[in-house]
Design a protein around this motif. Structure first.
Motif, mmCIF file in Angstrom:
data_model
loop_
_atom_site.group_PDB
_atom_site.id
_atom_site.type_symbol
_atom_site.label_atom_id
_atom_site.label_comp_id
_atom_site.label_asym_id
_atom_site.label_seq_id
_atom_site.Cartn_x
_atom_site.Cartn_y
_atom_site.Cartn_z
ATOM 1 N N LYS A 8 0.828 -1.206 0.000
ATOM 2 C CA LYS A 8 0.000 0.000 0.000
ATOM 3 C C LYS A 8 0.863 1.257 0.000
ATOM 4 N N ILE A 9 1.889 1.263 0.843
ATOM 5 C CA ILE A 9 2.787 2.409 0.973
ATOM 6 C C ILE A 9 4.212 1.928 0.761
ATOM 7 N N ALA A 10 4.951 2.644 -0.040
ATOM 8 C CA ALA A 10 6.368 2.314 -0.265
ATOM 9 C C ALA A 10 7.202 3.570 -0.031
ATOM 10 N N CYS A 11 8.004 3.546 1.029
ATOM 11 C CA CYS A 11 8.951 4.630 1.305
ATOM 12 C C CYS A 11 10.313 4.180 0.774
ATOM 13 N N LYS A 12 10.884 4.988 -0.092
ATOM 14 C CA LYS A 12 12.123 4.601 -0.760
ATOM 15 C C LYS A 12 13.220 5.616 -0.479
ATOM 16 N N GLY A 13 14.142 5.222 0.406
ATOM 17 C CA GLY A 13 15.307 6.054 0.692
ATOM 18 C C GLY A 13 14.969 7.435 1.222
ATOM 19 N N HIS A 28 19.849 16.511 10.723
ATOM 20 C CA HIS A 28 19.487 15.326 9.947
ATOM 21 C C HIS A 28 18.521 14.470 10.780
ATOM 22 N N VAL A 29 17.273 14.447 10.367
ATOM 23 C CA VAL A 29 16.224 13.775 11.141
ATOM 24 C C VAL A 29 15.982 12.353 10.658
ATOM 25 N N LEU A 30 15.974 12.153 9.350
ATOM 26 C CA LEU A 30 15.788 10.817 8.772
ATOM 27 C C LEU A 30 16.941 10.507 7.830
ATOM 28 N N ASN A 31 17.364 9.253 7.846
ATOM 29 C CA ASN A 31 18.508 8.852 7.027
ATOM 30 C C ASN A 31 18.172 7.597 6.232
ATOM 31 N N ALA A 32 17.856 7.781 4.946
ATOM 32 C CA ALA A 32 17.683 6.677 3.994
ATOM 33 C C ALA A 32 16.727 5.600 4.510
ATOM 34 N N VAL A 33 15.524 6.021 4.911
ATOM 35 C CA VAL A 33 14.520 5.089 5.430
ATOM 36 C C VAL A 33 13.760 4.465 4.262
ATOM 37 N N SER A 34 13.804 3.156 4.164
ATOM 38 C CA SER A 34 13.025 2.417 3.174
ATOM 39 C C SER A 34 12.092 1.463 3.909
ATOM 40 N N LEU A 35 10.822 1.506 3.525
ATOM 41 C CA LEU A 35 9.804 0.762 4.267
ATOM 42 C C LEU A 35 8.622 0.481 3.367
ATOM 43 N N GLU A 36 8.103 -0.748 3.438
ATOM 44 C CA GLU A 36 6.864 -1.089 2.752
ATOM 45 C C GLU A 36 5.788 -1.403 3.776
ATOM 46 N N VAL A 37 4.598 -0.887 3.528
ATOM 47 C CA VAL A 37 3.443 -1.143 4.387
ATOM 48 C C VAL A 37 2.388 -1.819 3.524
ATOM 49 N N TYR A 38 1.835 -2.916 4.029
ATOM 50 C CA TYR A 38 0.936 -3.728 3.222
ATOM 51 C C TYR A 38 -0.529 -3.348 3.445
ATOM 52 N N LYS A 39 -1.345 -3.649 2.460
ATOM 53 C CA LYS A 39 -2.770 -3.341 2.534
ATOM 54 C C LYS A 39 -3.400 -3.995 3.762
ATOM 55 N N ASN A 40 -4.134 -3.191 4.525
ATOM 56 C CA ASN A 40 -4.854 -3.631 5.729
ATOM 57 C C ASN A 40 -3.934 -4.126 6.841
ATOM 58 N N GLN A 68 15.242 13.863 0.448
ATOM 59 C CA GLN A 68 15.634 12.878 -0.561
ATOM 60 C C GLN A 68 14.682 11.696 -0.484
ATOM 61 N N GLY A 69 14.582 10.976 -1.598
ATOM 62 C CA GLY A 69 13.751 9.788 -1.620
ATOM 63 C C GLY A 69 12.337 10.077 -2.094
ATOM 64 N N SER A 70 11.524 9.032 -2.143
ATOM 65 C CA SER A 70 10.151 9.167 -2.621
ATOM 66 C C SER A 70 9.227 8.261 -1.826
ATOM 67 N N ILE A 71 7.939 8.623 -1.820
ATOM 68 C CA ILE A 71 6.913 7.831 -1.157
ATOM 69 C C ILE A 71 5.806 7.564 -2.166
ATOM 70 N N LEU A 72 5.479 6.297 -2.345
ATOM 71 C CA LEU A 72 4.425 5.886 -3.261
ATOM 72 C C LEU A 72 3.257 5.310 -2.479
ATOM 73 N N ILE A 73 2.061 5.668 -2.889
ATOM 74 C CA ILE A 73 0.849 5.051 -2.362
ATOM 75 C C ILE A 73 0.108 4.454 -3.547
ATOM 76 N N ASN A 74 -0.135 3.161 -3.482
ATOM 77 C CA ASN A 74 -0.721 2.442 -4.624
ATOM 78 C C ASN A 74 0.105 2.680 -5.897
ATOM 79 N N ASN A 75 1.432 2.676 -5.717
ATOM 80 C CA ASN A 75 2.392 2.835 -6.823
ATOM 81 C C ASN A 75 2.380 4.212 -7.467
ATOM 82 N N LYS A 76 1.767 5.195 -6.792
ATOM 83 C CA LYS A 76 1.750 6.559 -7.314
ATOM 84 C C LYS A 76 2.413 7.493 -6.307
#
Length: 256
Positions: A8-13, A28-40, A68-76
């Motif tokens: 559902k959510i993809a945090c990339k770097g 510097h508060v966040l450093n290269a955080v990558s995380l996937e969160v699944y539906k429900n 830096q980095g990107s956050i996608l929700i439903n691949n957008k």
């Protein structure tokens, strides 16, 4: 976590820096955080103060833009706040001049939902959080736990795909906090949403989460994660609960 589950959510770097007022240096508060969160999934982000967990949540909400980095929700990619995300804050954030019913229906009102429909939806979620009979009450007439129930009902009533919860029970006394944790888990079981829940309390994390992600102190980064397989309803005194609490407390400096 099964690899075939829908992300559902993809945090990339994700990295985030802030300018320190009056100084030239950057924080510097966040450093290269990558995380996937699944539906429900009920994901808990656990960490001490100044680990960047709230900043990460605000980035997912679209309230803060990552450095830096990107956050996608439903691949957008997200471009800012949106109706697909509902937020519940530690501070109650209710309109003091509106009744419980009006507060819960607020998001529906903004979206132009017809009066009859929004009242039906609002009453449904008021009932779900156990506030029947308080529809006409104002926030000043409610306890802290009741105010937070209104906030949860309002978030659900707007029908978001994702609920973002920033230490919503942190200001409550211990007894009320335990009761609210139980209620929240029951509500989530009835009306599934993808939930990202921020806390610094180990017991709360284990009680609520399907998965717990542990963040380190500044700059915030993901240190470890734990899949929670303890059957529900969970008991704080269950041997598996106590074992996991010990493992997490040894892994980082957190509040029990």
């Amino acid at each position: 976590m099964s690899e075939d589950r829908e992300v559902k959510i993809a945090c990339k770097g994700i990295s985030k820096t802030f300018h320190v007022p009056g100084q030239k240096k950057l924080l510097h508060v966040l450093n290269a955080v990558s995380l996937e969160v699944y539906k429900n999934e009920f994901l808990v982000i656990l960490g001490p103060g100044q680990s960047g967990k709230t900043v990460l949540l605000n980035c997912i909400a679209g309230l803060i833009e990552p450095t830096q980095g990107s956050i996608l929700i439903n691949n957008k990619p997200i471009t800012g706040p949106g109706p697909d995300r509902g937020m519940v804050f530690q501070r109650y954030a209710l309109f003091p001049w509106k009744t419980v019913l009006q507060n819960v229906a607020f998001g529906l009102t903004i979206r132009g939902v017809p009066l009859k429909q929004r009242m039906e939806v609002a009453r449904h979620y008021i009932d779900l959080v156990g506030l029947q009979g308080f529809e006409k009450s104002y926030p000043a007439e409610l306890s802290g736990g009741m105010k937070q129930r209104v906030g949860i009902a309002r978030a659900y009533a707007s029908d978001p795909d994702i609920l973002l919860m920033d230490e919503p029970f942190g200001a409550l006394d211990a007894q009320t906090r335990y009761a609210m944790e139980k209620e929240l888990r029951l509500i989530w079981e009835k009306e599934k949403r993808t939930v990202c829940f921020v806390t610094n309390n180990i017991e709360e994390a284990i009680y609520l989460g399907d998965r717990v992600v542990i963040m380190s102190a500044l700059p915030g980064r993901i240190k470890t994660e734990h899949n929670i397989t303890i059957p529900v309803p969970r008991a704080y005194t269950h041997p598996d609960f106590l074992t996991l609490r010990k493992q997490i407390s040894e892994d980082t400096d957190l509040v029990l």
